[in-house]
Write a protein that holds these residues in place. Structure first.
Motif, PDB file in Angstrom:
ATOM      1  N   MET A 190       0.830  -1.195   0.000  1.00  0.00           N
ATOM      2  CA  MET A 190       0.000   0.000   0.000  1.00  0.00           C
ATOM      3  C   MET A 190       0.868   1.249   0.000  1.00  0.00           C
ATOM      4  O   MET A 190       1.850   1.326   0.740  1.00  0.00           O
ATOM      5  CB  MET A 190      -0.919  -0.014   1.224  1.00  0.00           C
ATOM      6  N   ILE A 191       0.501   2.224  -0.810  1.00  0.00           N
ATOM      7  CA  ILE A 191       1.211   3.491  -0.900  1.00  0.00           C
ATOM      8  C   ILE A 191       0.401   4.549  -0.163  1.00  0.00           C
ATOM      9  O   ILE A 191      -0.723   4.869  -0.554  1.00  0.00           O
ATOM     10  CB  ILE A 191       1.419   3.926  -2.367  1.00  0.00           C
ATOM     11  N   THR A 205      -8.411   3.940  -6.297  1.00  0.00           N
ATOM     12  CA  THR A 205      -7.188   3.259  -6.710  1.00  0.00           C
ATOM     13  C   THR A 205      -6.762   2.311  -5.598  1.00  0.00           C
ATOM     14  O   THR A 205      -6.398   2.755  -4.507  1.00  0.00           O
ATOM     15  CB  THR A 205      -6.072   4.290  -6.997  1.00  0.00           C
ATOM     16  N   PRO A 206      -6.793   1.005  -5.820  1.00  0.00           N
ATOM     17  CA  PRO A 206      -6.644   0.018  -4.739  1.00  0.00           C
ATOM     18  C   PRO A 206      -5.339   0.112  -3.951  1.00  0.00           C
ATOM     19  O   PRO A 206      -5.322  -0.182  -2.759  1.00  0.00           O
ATOM     20  CB  PRO A 206      -6.742  -1.330  -5.476  1.00  0.00           C
ATOM     21  N   PHE A 207      -4.243   0.508  -4.595  1.00  0.00           N
ATOM     22  CA  PHE A 207      -2.955   0.491  -3.908  1.00  0.00           C
ATOM     23  C   PHE A 207      -2.612   1.821  -3.230  1.00  0.00           C
ATOM     24  O   PHE A 207      -1.533   1.971  -2.675  1.00  0.00           O
ATOM     25  CB  PHE A 207      -1.828   0.085  -4.868  1.00  0.00           C
ATOM     26  N   GLU A 245      -3.567   4.762  -0.305  1.00  0.00           N
ATOM     27  CA  GLU A 245      -4.264   4.985   0.959  1.00  0.00           C
ATOM     28  C   GLU A 245      -4.137   6.458   1.348  1.00  0.00           C
ATOM     29  O   GLU A 245      -3.035   6.948   1.606  1.00  0.00           O
ATOM     30  CB  GLU A 245      -3.686   4.110   2.067  1.00  0.00           C
ATOM     31  N   SER A 263       0.364   7.340 -10.885  1.00  0.00           N
ATOM     32  CA  SER A 263       0.367   6.616  -9.613  1.00  0.00           C
ATOM     33  C   SER A 263       1.098   5.283  -9.738  1.00  0.00           C
ATOM     34  O   SER A 263       1.820   4.865  -8.824  1.00  0.00           O
ATOM     35  CB  SER A 263      -1.069   6.389  -9.131  1.00  0.00           C
ATOM     36  N   ASN A 264       0.900   4.594 -10.862  1.00  0.00           N
ATOM     37  CA  ASN A 264       1.621   3.337 -11.095  1.00  0.00           C
ATOM     38  C   ASN A 264       3.129   3.576 -11.167  1.00  0.00           C
ATOM     39  O   ASN A 264       3.926   2.784 -10.639  1.00  0.00           O
ATOM     40  CB  ASN A 264       1.146   2.684 -12.396  1.00  0.00           C
ATOM     41  N   SER A 302       4.255   4.113  -7.652  1.00  0.00           N
ATOM     42  CA  SER A 302       4.218   2.848  -6.919  1.00  0.00           C
ATOM     43  C   SER A 302       5.421   1.977  -7.265  1.00  0.00           C
ATOM     44  O   SER A 302       6.040   1.365  -6.381  1.00  0.00           O
ATOM     45  CB  SER A 302       2.926   2.092  -7.233  1.00  0.00           C
ATOM     46  N   GLU A 303       5.774   1.935  -8.544  1.00  0.00           N
ATOM     47  CA  GLU A 303       6.924   1.131  -8.981  1.00  0.00           C
ATOM     48  C   GLU A 303       8.211   1.652  -8.341  1.00  0.00           C
ATOM     49  O   GLU A 303       9.027   0.877  -7.838  1.00  0.00           O
ATOM     50  CB  GLU A 303       7.036   1.177 -10.498  1.00  0.00           C
ATOM     51  N   THR A 333       8.144   1.011  -4.445  1.00  0.00           N
ATOM     52  CA  THR A 333       8.325  -0.413  -4.161  1.00  0.00           C
ATOM     53  C   THR A 333       9.777  -0.826  -4.332  1.00  0.00           C
ATOM     54  O   THR A 333      10.329  -1.570  -3.505  1.00  0.00           O
ATOM     55  CB  THR A 333       7.425  -1.256  -5.086  1.00  0.00           C
TER      56      THR A 333
END
Length: 238
Positions: free
Chosen positions: A1-2, A24-26, A28, A110-111, A114-115, A118
């Motif tokens: 989770m981000i 967006t699921p990932f 918060e 956002s992706n 996230s990359e 992570t």
């Protein structure tokens, strides 16, 4: 989770970003702000991974806020003014969204964030250290670096460059704060939002600059000048 927060002084624009985050699921959402003034204090107590930040705001704009944050999260700028794009990347923004913002563009940015985040987390878990050295992942290699071989460390967009007394700099996908947390504090000091120096290798200081050569120097920023002056007084001028 981000984890993330959103900052925009336009209520409709803020509601849109918040809505996009919530679907967006990932992502918060940890907070939302209609101006930049309270963001710095919030982040000191509630660090997050990602900041969705409007640029054109009253009192303190987004670019100014980003430059004042001591340990900034990753940033995605949002603005209606395309001329701010280059300035946004100067403060190491992950991406830049031009209003009106479509969800597909928001998701792509956002992706990307996230990359990057992570990968940073993975690199942090792979940093190994003892009292004299640390192992850093650089590309596909794990490199041993003796603390005493480090001259200074510089934040460079998505990477950190570890500059050595001898040899080529070692680049690693980490935040400067990640490195700072594992360095021996008696030998290293942050003197700029983008620089940490090895105190053992400081030879020449001129005004507010640490000078390594005629072409290589680092300016001690206002935020860190008091701590640096205390170090100088305690070690050289007492």
């Amino acid at each position: 989770m981000i984890t993330c927060i959103a900052v925009d002084d336009e209520p409709l624009a803020l509601r849109q970003i918040v809505s996009y985050i919530e679907q967006t699921p990932f992502l918060e959402l940890k907070g939302k702000f209609t101006n930049a003034l309270g963001v710095s204090d919030f982040l000191k107590e509630n660090p997050v991974d990602l900041l969705f930040l409007d640029i054109h705001m009253a009192d303190l704009n987004g670019l100014e806020l980003a430059k004042t944050l001591e340990h900034p999260p990753r940033i995605i700028f949002t603005t209606a003014y395309s001329e701010y794009a280059i300035e946004g990347y100067k403060v190491n923004a992950i991406d830049y969204l031009l209003k009106p913002i479509e969800y597909v563009d928001f998701l792509m940015a956002s992706n990307k964030a996230s990359e990057t985040i992570t990968k940073e987390r993975q690199f942090v878990t792979e940093v190994k250290k003892n009292d004299e050295f640390l192992f850093i992942k650089s590309g596909q290699q794990h490199i041993r670096i003796n603390f005493n071989d480090i001259k200074y460390i510089e934040a460079q967009k998505e990477y950190v460059s570890i500059n050595l007394i001898n040899g080529e700099p070692v680049k690693t996908l980490l935040r400067l704060k990640n490195i700072e947390d594992v360095l021996p504090k008696e030998h290293f000091m942050r003197i700029h939002r983008s620089f940490i120096v090895n105190l053992n290798h400081i030879v020449t200081v001129e005004r507010n600059r640490i000078i390594y050569s005629t072409k290589e120097f680092i300016v001690v920023s206002d935020t860190y000048q008091d701590a640096f002056k205390t170090f100088l007084n305690n070690n050289f001028f007492s």
